[in-house]
Design an enzyme around this catalytic site. Sequence first.
Site, PDB file in Angstrom:
ATOM      1  N   LYS A   1      29.332 -25.866  22.938  1.00  0.00           N
ATOM      2  CA  LYS A   1      29.491 -27.121  23.491  1.00  0.00           C
ATOM      3  C   LYS A   1      30.702 -27.863  23.401  1.00  0.00           C
ATOM      4  CE  LYS A   1      24.414 -27.660  21.542  1.00  0.00           C
ATOM      5  NZ  LYS A   1      23.605 -28.756  20.911  1.00  0.00           N
TER       6      LYS A   1
ATOM      7  N   TYR B   1      17.915 -29.372  29.668  1.00  0.00           N
ATOM      8  CA  TYR B   1      17.389 -30.117  28.396  1.00  0.00           C
ATOM      9  C   TYR B   1      16.059 -30.875  28.647  1.00  0.00           C
ATOM     10  CZ  TYR B   1      20.993 -29.186  25.244  1.00  0.00           C
ATOM     11  OH  TYR B   1      22.103 -28.295  24.297  1.00  0.00           O
TER      12      TYR B   1
ATOM     13  N   THR C   1      20.040 -27.116  13.091  1.00  0.00           N
ATOM     14  CA  THR C   1      20.541 -28.260  14.113  1.00  0.00           C
ATOM     15  C   THR C   1      21.355 -29.101  13.442  1.00  0.00           C
ATOM     16  OG1 THR C   1      18.335 -28.119  15.259  1.00  0.00           O
ATOM     17  CG2 THR C   1      19.676 -29.783  15.834  1.00  0.00           C
TER      18      THR C   1
ATOM     19  N   ASN D   1      27.052 -30.515  17.731  1.00  0.00           N
ATOM     20  CA  ASN D   1      26.600 -29.552  16.760  1.00  0.00           C
ATOM     21  C   ASN D   1      27.115 -28.057  17.127  1.00  0.00           C
ATOM     22  OD1 ASN D   1      24.799 -29.109  18.378  1.00  0.00           O
ATOM     23  ND2 ASN D   1      22.905 -28.960  17.208  1.00  0.00           N
TER      24      ASN D   1
ATOM     25  N   HIS E   1      24.661 -24.002  21.277  1.00  0.00           N
ATOM     26  CA  HIS E   1      23.180 -24.020  21.377  1.00  0.00           C
ATOM     27  C   HIS E   1      22.756 -22.573  21.297  1.00  0.00           C
ATOM     28  CE1 HIS E   1      19.276 -24.422  23.684  1.00  0.00           C
ATOM     29  NE2 HIS E   1      19.758 -23.198  24.397  1.00  0.00           N
TER      30      HIS E   1
ATOM     31  N   GLU F   1      16.641 -20.022  30.116  1.00  0.00           N
ATOM     32  CA  GLU F   1      17.780 -20.450  29.982  1.00  0.00           C
ATOM     33  C   GLU F   1      19.011 -19.811  30.721  1.00  0.00           C
ATOM     34  OE1 GLU F   1      16.760 -23.057  26.052  1.00  0.00           O
ATOM     35  OE2 GLU F   1      18.303 -21.482  26.126  1.00  0.00           O
TER      36      GLU F   1
END
Length: 139
Positions: A11, A51, A93, A114, A117, A128
């Site tokens: 991320k 998302y 998470t 975080n 993913h 995905e």
Amino acid sequence: MSSDITFSIIKPDAMGREDEGKILTRITEAGFRIAALKMIHLTLQQAREFYAVHHDKPFYPGLVEFMSSGPVIAMVLRHENAVEEFRNLIGNTDPEKAEKGTIRADFATTIQRNAVHGSDSPENALREAAFFFSSLEIF
Ligand code: UDP
Ligand code: MG
């Protein structure tokens, strides 16, 4: 495509700290094989689509803003029981709850930022992976 795949994103928070090399090393040293990989800067609309399952959640607007705030690394990973094994490697998470030694415990800063993913089911891993890669790009 084997069902033993998962899909992951490094991320924008981790990319901004230049932690991507360390995170990739953790992943490959844990026995995951990189089947596809690209760097991409998602548009806000693409982040919303990726998302979409969370569109009713209070954290959705902040999440899609964050995920489109800078480039990310998207990848398909192969491993036996890939989805579950990868969730174990990244941890909870919320980095405050993530087990010691997990990627999120070591690289995440908040529940939103975080670091990584990981898909939550084999079906979602395939969906995905197909969002980011064509079948010709997955090895
Ligand atoms: N997220 C957030 N606030 C929350 C829960 C989740 O900002 O209270 C963000 C976080 O970046 C998380 C993503 O939304 O990784 C997707 O949430 P999910 O519950 O699917 O967690 P994950 O599967 O990533 O552990
Ligand atoms: Mg999830």
